[in-house]
Write a protein that holds these residues in place. Sequence first.
Motif, PDB file in Angstrom:
ATOM      1  N   TRP A 148       0.823  -1.209   0.000  1.00 34.55           N
ATOM      2  CA  TRP A 148       0.000   0.000   0.000  1.00 34.55           C
ATOM      3  C   TRP A 148       0.865   1.271   0.000  1.00 34.55           C
ATOM      4  O   TRP A 148       0.351   2.362  -0.241  1.00 34.55           O
ATOM      5  CB  TRP A 148      -0.920   0.032   1.225  1.00 34.55           C
ATOM      6  N   GLY A 149       2.126   1.104   0.305  1.00 35.77           N
ATOM      7  CA  GLY A 149       3.007   2.278   0.366  1.00 35.77           C
ATOM      8  C   GLY A 149       2.607   3.252   1.455  1.00 35.77           C
ATOM      9  O   GLY A 149       2.798   4.461   1.334  1.00 35.77           O
ATOM     10  N   ILE A 150       2.041   2.698   2.531  1.00 34.54           N
ATOM     11  CA  ILE A 150       1.608   3.548   3.644  1.00 34.54           C
ATOM     12  C   ILE A 150       2.830   4.205   4.278  1.00 34.54           C
ATOM     13  O   ILE A 150       3.873   3.578   4.446  1.00 34.54           O
ATOM     14  CB  ILE A 150       0.826   2.689   4.658  1.00 34.54           C
ATOM     15  N   PHE A 151       2.705   5.469   4.589  1.00 29.96           N
ATOM     16  CA  PHE A 151       3.789   6.278   5.156  1.00 29.96           C
ATOM     17  C   PHE A 151       4.885   6.615   4.151  1.00 29.96           C
ATOM     18  O   PHE A 151       5.932   7.105   4.510  1.00 29.96           O
ATOM     19  CB  PHE A 151       4.435   5.628   6.401  1.00 29.96           C
ATOM     20  N   THR A 152       4.663   6.314   2.866  1.00 27.34           N
ATOM     21  CA  THR A 152       5.639   6.751   1.871  1.00 27.34           C
ATOM     22  C   THR A 152       5.045   7.931   1.100  1.00 27.34           C
ATOM     23  O   THR A 152       3.882   8.270   1.279  1.00 27.34           O
ATOM     24  CB  THR A 152       5.980   5.629   0.859  1.00 27.34           C
ATOM     25  N   THR A 196      -8.070  -9.030   5.804  1.00 29.72           N
ATOM     26  CA  THR A 196      -8.547  -8.646   4.473  1.00 29.72           C
ATOM     27  C   THR A 196      -7.461  -8.044   3.590  1.00 29.72           C
ATOM     28  O   THR A 196      -7.573  -8.068   2.365  1.00 29.72           O
ATOM     29  CB  THR A 196      -9.674  -7.598   4.569  1.00 29.72           C
ATOM     30  N   GLY A 197      -6.429  -7.478   4.214  1.00 32.56           N
ATOM     31  CA  GLY A 197      -5.388  -6.812   3.438  1.00 32.56           C
ATOM     32  C   GLY A 197      -5.752  -5.392   3.027  1.00 32.56           C
ATOM     33  O   GLY A 197      -4.971  -4.715   2.369  1.00 32.56           O
ATOM     34  N   TYR A 198      -6.951  -4.953   3.405  1.00 31.27           N
ATOM     35  CA  TYR A 198      -7.404  -3.586   3.113  1.00 31.27           C
ATOM     36  C   TYR A 198      -7.449  -2.775   4.408  1.00 31.27           C
ATOM     37  O   TYR A 198      -7.472  -3.353   5.499  1.00 31.27           O
ATOM     38  CB  TYR A 198      -8.799  -3.613   2.482  1.00 31.27           C
ATOM     39  N   PRO A 199      -7.485  -1.442   4.289  1.00 29.02           N
ATOM     40  CA  PRO A 199      -7.643  -0.635   5.501  1.00 29.02           C
ATOM     41  C   PRO A 199      -8.867  -1.113   6.273  1.00 29.02           C
ATOM     42  O   PRO A 199      -9.911  -1.392   5.669  1.00 29.02           O
ATOM     43  CB  PRO A 199      -7.853   0.782   4.963  1.00 29.02           C
ATOM     44  N   PRO A 201       1.778   6.466  -1.891  1.00 33.22           N
ATOM     45  CA  PRO A 201       0.857   5.386  -1.548  1.00 33.22           C
ATOM     46  C   PRO A 201       0.028   5.001  -2.776  1.00 33.22           C
ATOM     47  O   PRO A 201      -0.147   5.803  -3.688  1.00 33.22           O
ATOM     48  CB  PRO A 201      -0.040   6.018  -0.480  1.00 33.22           C
ATOM     49  N   ARG A 202      -0.441   3.752  -2.825  1.00 28.93           N
ATOM     50  CA  ARG A 202      -1.228   3.308  -3.977  1.00 28.93           C
ATOM     51  C   ARG A 202      -2.213   2.218  -3.550  1.00 28.93           C
ATOM     52  O   ARG A 202      -2.054   1.624  -2.478  1.00 28.93           O
ATOM     53  CB  ARG A 202      -0.313   2.766  -5.081  1.00 28.93           C
ATOM     54  N   VAL A 203      -3.201   1.987  -4.367  1.00 30.52           N
ATOM     55  CA  VAL A 203      -4.152   0.917  -4.094  1.00 30.52           C
ATOM     56  C   VAL A 203      -3.710  -0.314  -4.875  1.00 30.52           C
ATOM     57  O   VAL A 203      -3.735  -0.307  -6.106  1.00 30.52           O
ATOM     58  CB  VAL A 203      -5.576   1.326  -4.525  1.00 30.52           C
ATOM     59  N   PRO A 204      -3.282  -1.373  -4.190  1.00 32.43           N
ATOM     60  CA  PRO A 204      -2.839  -2.573  -4.909  1.00 32.43           C
ATOM     61  C   PRO A 204      -4.036  -3.254  -5.569  1.00 32.43           C
ATOM     62  O   PRO A 204      -5.178  -3.048  -5.162  1.00 32.43           O
ATOM     63  CB  PRO A 204      -2.278  -3.478  -3.805  1.00 32.43           C
ATOM     64  N   ASN A 205      -3.798  -4.078  -6.592  1.00 31.21           N
ATOM     65  CA  ASN A 205      -4.955  -4.790  -7.152  1.00 31.21           C
ATOM     66  C   ASN A 205      -5.266  -6.048  -6.338  1.00 31.21           C
ATOM     67  O   ASN A 205      -4.453  -6.527  -5.559  1.00 31.21           O
ATOM     68  CB  ASN A 205      -4.790  -5.060  -8.655  1.00 31.21           C
ATOM     69  N   VAL A 206      -6.482  -6.540  -6.523  1.00 29.76           N
ATOM     70  CA  VAL A 206      -7.012  -7.591  -5.656  1.00 29.76           C
ATOM     71  C   VAL A 206      -6.118  -8.827  -5.627  1.00 29.76           C
ATOM     72  O   VAL A 206      -5.865  -9.405  -4.566  1.00 29.76           O
ATOM     73  CB  VAL A 206      -8.446  -7.982  -6.097  1.00 29.76           C
ATOM     74  N   SER A 207      -5.608  -9.217  -6.797  1.00 28.25           N
ATOM     75  CA  SER A 207      -4.812 -10.452  -6.831  1.00 28.25           C
ATOM     76  C   SER A 207      -3.507 -10.288  -6.043  1.00 28.25           C
ATOM     77  O   SER A 207      -3.052 -11.221  -5.380  1.00 28.25           O
ATOM     78  CB  SER A 207      -4.528 -10.855  -8.279  1.00 28.25           C
ATOM     79  N   GLU A 208      -2.942  -9.105  -6.108  1.00 26.34           N
ATOM     80  CA  GLU A 208      -1.736  -8.837  -5.311  1.00 26.34           C
ATOM     81  C   GLU A 208      -2.029  -9.033  -3.829  1.00 26.34           C
ATOM     82  O   GLU A 208      -1.238  -9.640  -3.093  1.00 26.34           O
ATOM     83  CB  GLU A 208      -1.313  -7.366  -5.479  1.00 26.34           C
ATOM     84  N   GLU A 213      -5.980   9.662  11.417  1.00 28.44           N
ATOM     85  CA  GLU A 213      -4.610  10.075  11.692  1.00 28.44           C
ATOM     86  C   GLU A 213      -3.803  10.274  10.416  1.00 28.44           C
ATOM     87  O   GLU A 213      -3.236  11.319  10.169  1.00 28.44           O
ATOM     88  CB  GLU A 213      -3.897   9.036  12.555  1.00 28.44           C
ATOM     89  N   ARG A 214      -3.739   9.215   9.634  1.00 31.21           N
ATOM     90  CA  ARG A 214      -3.014   9.303   8.369  1.00 31.21           C
ATOM     91  C   ARG A 214      -3.787   8.549   7.309  1.00 31.21           C
ATOM     92  O   ARG A 214      -4.254   7.438   7.549  1.00 31.21           O
ATOM     93  CB  ARG A 214      -1.614   8.690   8.516  1.00 31.21           C
ATOM     94  N   TYR A 215      -3.913   9.166   6.177  1.00 34.71           N
ATOM     95  CA  TYR A 215      -4.654   8.523   5.099  1.00 34.71           C
ATOM     96  C   TYR A 215      -4.250   9.154   3.777  1.00 34.71           C
ATOM     97  O   TYR A 215      -3.566  10.176   3.734  1.00 34.71           O
ATOM     98  CB  TYR A 215      -6.163   8.682   5.313  1.00 34.71           C
ATOM     99  N   PHE A 216      -4.662   8.502   2.684  1.00 35.17           N
ATOM    100  CA  PHE A 216      -4.484   9.132   1.375  1.00 35.17           C
ATOM    101  C   PHE A 216      -5.776   8.957   0.589  1.00 35.17           C
ATOM    102  O   PHE A 216      -6.627   8.138   0.952  1.00 35.17           O
ATOM    103  CB  PHE A 216      -3.276   8.554   0.635  1.00 35.17           C
ATOM    104  N   GLU A 217      -5.938   9.733  -0.431  1.00 38.15           N
ATOM    105  CA  GLU A 217      -7.164   9.673  -1.229  1.00 38.15           C
ATOM    106  C   GLU A 217      -6.828   9.327  -2.673  1.00 38.15           C
ATOM    107  O   GLU A 217      -5.880   9.848  -3.241  1.00 38.15           O
ATOM    108  CB  GLU A 217      -7.913  11.010  -1.152  1.00 38.15           C
ATOM    109  N   LYS A 218      -7.594   8.389  -3.235  1.00 33.73           N
ATOM    110  CA  LYS A 218      -7.459   8.016  -4.646  1.00 33.73           C
ATOM    111  C   LYS A 218      -8.846   7.900  -5.240  1.00 33.73           C
ATOM    112  O   LYS A 218      -9.698   7.211  -4.677  1.00 33.73           O
ATOM    113  CB  LYS A 218      -6.726   6.654  -4.772  1.00 33.73           C
ATOM    114  N   GLU A 219      -9.065   8.585  -6.329  1.00 37.06           N
ATOM    115  CA  GLU A 219     -10.356   8.570  -7.008  1.00 37.06           C
ATOM    116  C   GLU A 219     -11.523   8.785  -6.039  1.00 37.06           C
ATOM    117  O   GLU A 219     -12.520   8.048  -6.048  1.00 37.06           O
ATOM    118  CB  GLU A 219     -10.528   7.253  -7.788  1.00 37.06           C
TER     119      GLU A 219
END
Lengths: 126, 345
Positions: B122-126, B263-266, B129-136, B245-251
Amino acid sequence: MLKKGDIILLIFLLVISVLVYIGYFTYKSGRDDYAKVAIISHEGKVIRKVDLDSVAEPIMFDIEGEYKNTILIEKGRIRVLESNCPDRVCVNTSWLDKIGDLAVCIPNRFIIKIEGEPEKVDGVTY
Amino acid sequence: MTRKLKLFFIFLTICIVLISCSKFQKPGLSEDFLMGTVIMQKVYGKNADQAIKAVNKKIADIERLMTINAPGGDVNKINEFAGRELVKVDKDTLYVLKKAWEFSNLSRGTFDVTVGKVVKMWGIFTDNPRVPNVSEIIDALGFINYNDIIIDESKSMVGLKTNGQVIDLGAIAKGFAGDEAIRLYKEYGIKSAFVNLGGNVVVLGNKPDGSPWRIGIQNPQTQQNDYIGIINVSDKAVVTSGDYERYFEKEGKRYHHIIDPKTGYPSDSDLMSSTIVTELSVDADALSTATFVMGLDKALAFVESLDNVEGIFITKENKIYVTHGLKDNFVFEDESKVFEYVEKR
């Protein structure tokens, strides 16, 4: 034995010490309770101190480090107006106007704090 | 004349002693950027400045040992040799990993430090950051399992079962640092101190005037200086995990930094924030993350089942719940008028 002059001096000094003692705390608590002084520090070093209540015209300036933060000061309050850091928590923190209020930019390693003993809480968990 | 001079100095001394010994003594203050956050200390007592320095040094040492955001240290070594061999670690790393395993086990994996591979994805704290795809994500979930941490306590050696597994102590190392701060304050003879490690508050004793420390609970809807209630504590750790506290926004979608190891998701529980109050901040740190991921019902039941652990939970519906042991202490004070304090449920 103490002479008359000594006793006068004694009383005089005692009065002086009590006055100094009272004066010191009146001054100190006066500062803590009423003066709103914002301290801006970068990399752990104080770079600017501003008595917020004495600000007549708005002041705007930049803090340059790894990123750039733009600070805005108005009478009684201070905020980070703009920042090119990634998380922008400092900007989201909005205005600081109470003693103990705090804005932190972790990426640019700088802090704005309104110094003094806060009235209601000693700290905040977040 | 000499006697008068002597008298003068006696009084001068009394003056100085009165001022310096007063209970209004000034604390030692410090703000330092360590462990990817800001560490704020307020320490009373004559060794305050030395204690503050010692604490900052210790926290820098802990960061070096346990970080995965910079090279070097024990945890990077464990991750590098994952699936191959055990590596020798510092006693502090060993202690934190044992604690991590204990709370992973206690929370049935809602807290799990082997979540590292997904966190990295997820690149959290970098900066990117990005949203990985489901298979990853599905692939990476297979690398999360706290039972794969191998600990040989007698040799102080630690390893991971499978190559590619990654330990991330981000949700517990700051907690440990808080306990170490308190230990060092005591070593320096300090009786009254406050330390805030990026939102993790730990206090030693009472304030110098004998009253407990008043800790505000952050309003989870904002990053402003705003709290929704206050608790009074002495000799306690108060740690909060929240999605604000910390987050990023995509779309247009917001992604926060606490990954649910299942789940591997937030984490997408019904909680916005979870605050734990207990003796040790290492425990509070792990438990605040675990309960945040669990969601309200499980979190309340879980915390009530533990001794000397209390919690404050705020749901996405702006409702505040407090465990039994904190009911008399918690003062609901919401200037935003948005929240509802649910005293009975």
